[in-house]
Scaffold this motif. Sequence first.
Motif, short mmCIF file in Angstrom:
data_model
loop_
_atom_site.label_atom_id
_atom_site.label_comp_id
_atom_site.label_asym_id
_atom_site.label_seq_id
_atom_site.Cartn_x
_atom_site.Cartn_y
_atom_site.Cartn_z
N HIS A 169 0.82 -1.22 0.00
CA HIS A 169 0.00 0.00 0.00
C HIS A 169 0.85 1.28 0.00
O HIS A 169 0.35 2.34 0.35
CB HIS A 169 -0.94 0.03 1.21
CG HIS A 169 -2.11 -0.91 1.11
ND1 HIS A 169 -2.29 -1.95 1.99
CD2 HIS A 169 -3.14 -0.97 0.23
CE1 HIS A 169 -3.40 -2.61 1.65
NE2 HIS A 169 -3.93 -2.04 0.59
N LEU A 225 -17.90 -3.42 15.74
CA LEU A 225 -16.64 -3.88 15.14
C LEU A 225 -16.38 -5.36 15.43
O LEU A 225 -15.75 -6.06 14.63
CB LEU A 225 -15.46 -3.06 15.66
CG LEU A 225 -15.39 -1.60 15.19
CD1 LEU A 225 -14.14 -0.93 15.75
CD2 LEU A 225 -15.37 -1.51 13.66
N ILE A 255 -14.76 -9.22 5.67
CA ILE A 255 -14.16 -8.18 4.82
C ILE A 255 -13.67 -8.80 3.51
O ILE A 255 -13.92 -8.28 2.41
CB ILE A 255 -12.98 -7.50 5.55
CG1 ILE A 255 -13.46 -6.72 6.77
CG2 ILE A 255 -12.17 -6.60 4.61
CD1 ILE A 255 -14.29 -5.50 6.48
N ARG A 272 -6.06 1.81 -0.49
CA ARG A 272 -6.32 0.78 -1.51
C ARG A 272 -5.94 1.25 -2.92
O ARG A 272 -5.81 0.44 -3.83
CB ARG A 272 -7.79 0.35 -1.49
CG ARG A 272 -8.76 1.48 -1.83
CD ARG A 272 -10.21 1.01 -1.85
NE ARG A 272 -11.13 2.15 -1.83
CZ ARG A 272 -12.43 2.04 -2.03
NH1 ARG A 272 -12.97 0.87 -2.24
NH2 ARG A 272 -13.21 3.11 -1.99
N CYS A 306 -14.48 1.59 0.92
CA CYS A 306 -14.05 0.20 0.98
C CYS A 306 -14.73 -0.47 2.17
O CYS A 306 -15.28 0.19 3.05
CB CYS A 306 -12.53 0.06 1.02
SG CYS A 306 -11.77 0.13 2.64
N GLN A 307 -14.69 -1.80 2.18
CA GLN A 307 -15.41 -2.56 3.21
C GLN A 307 -14.92 -2.20 4.61
O GLN A 307 -15.70 -2.20 5.57
CB GLN A 307 -15.22 -4.06 2.96
CG GLN A 307 -15.94 -4.60 1.73
CD GLN A 307 -15.28 -4.22 0.41
OE1 GLN A 307 -14.09 -3.92 0.36
NE2 GLN A 307 -16.05 -4.20 -0.66
N ILE A 308 -13.64 -1.90 4.71
CA ILE A 308 -13.06 -1.58 6.02
C ILE A 308 -13.59 -0.23 6.51
O ILE A 308 -14.07 -0.10 7.64
CB ILE A 308 -11.52 -1.61 5.92
CG1 ILE A 308 -11.05 -3.04 5.63
CG2 ILE A 308 -10.88 -1.04 7.18
CD1 ILE A 308 -9.60 -3.16 5.20
N ALA A 355 -17.21 -0.49 7.55
CA ALA A 355 -17.43 -1.15 8.85
C ALA A 355 -17.15 -0.18 10.00
O ALA A 355 -17.89 -0.14 10.99
CB ALA A 355 -16.54 -2.39 8.97
N PHE A 356 -16.09 0.62 9.87
CA PHE A 356 -15.80 1.61 10.92
C PHE A 356 -16.87 2.70 10.95
O PHE A 356 -17.26 3.18 12.01
CB PHE A 356 -14.40 2.20 10.75
CG PHE A 356 -13.33 1.32 11.34
CD1 PHE A 356 -12.99 1.43 12.67
CD2 PHE A 356 -12.69 0.36 10.58
CE1 PHE A 356 -12.03 0.61 13.23
CE2 PHE A 356 -11.73 -0.47 11.12
CZ PHE A 356 -11.39 -0.35 12.45
N ALA A 368 -20.00 2.31 10.23
CA ALA A 368 -21.19 1.74 10.90
C ALA A 368 -20.99 1.71 12.41
O ALA A 368 -21.92 1.99 13.18
CB ALA A 368 -21.46 0.33 10.37
#
Lengths: 169, 169
Positions: free
Chosen positions: A35, A129, A137, B96, B112-114, B117-118, B120
Amino acid sequence: MQISKGVEWAVHAASLMAALPEGQGLKAAALARYHELPAAYMAKQLQALSKAGLVQSSRGANGGYRLAKPAADISLWDITAAVEGAKPAFRCTEIRQNGPCAAKPKDCKNPCQIAAAFSAAEQAFRDSLKAVTLGDIGAQFAAHSPQEHLLHIFQWLSSEAEPLSQADG
Amino acid sequence: MQISKGVEWAVHAASLMAALPEGQGLKAAALARYHELPAAYMAKQLQALSKAGLVQSSRGANGGYRLAKPAADISLWDITAAVEGAKPAFRCTEIRQNGPCAAKPKDCKNPCQIAAAFSAAEQAFRDSLKAVTLGDIGAQFAAHSPQEHLLHIFQWLSSEAEPLSQADG
């Protein structure tokens, strides 16, 4: 109120490790390079993950990292707590016991209503979380990424991954 | 990950203002003294509450603060956002899109999915604090405090409160 960049980096790195073939690991430098992140700071996050038992590593020339558990058993809260610690974000300093109308210690055995409300909110954050694992994920990522992108990632992984022969912990 | 002490102080100060008689205010110095807090730092929190429209103030020798709305209309999230700001704690830096397997910008229109999630989890934290108002805190405090402690607070308030004649905003 801010979550450190280390959490973002650690979750991304752990998500990548979740895609490693069985018994293979990635060097810290490769995880950073993936990354374009500073290697030293990535190494710090990996050490935090290792200390929390989320990744296993082997030392030496072939040193590398891989997940220490199945991706479905590592939640985003596990990683957040490993990097940031699990101390409450709201730190009650019991100011109700100060000043001209100080509450008596005997009346302060329970948290005050304010601290209790913040504690409940933080629990909601943690629970949210905890409900999302690296497995989730990965599955979402795979479902929403173009096939050629996934192929590219697996090609990169197979060129960079090395056997983790001597897992130290 | 830490919520500043200013939030704790501002919520306590606002809870005290919720007990003020109609049309009366408290000086910043009195609000600080009530919990033995540094006056300058308390004044800073009050300015943040004022800027967010949660308290009204009058300037000058009789300057003071009171709530700008009913206690039932001010949530703990309102106060937290006033003091800490409402920016997300998890700040996605789109890593990403970096590196040898960078995702293409056209494939990154959604978080992104990460990051999702944070986001939410932070929404769960906010929702929990939004569900608790200063009215709730006051009612719980009254229900769990000895009568003589409540009397003591009301006596202190009546000795310190002053009419808020010229509300400036």
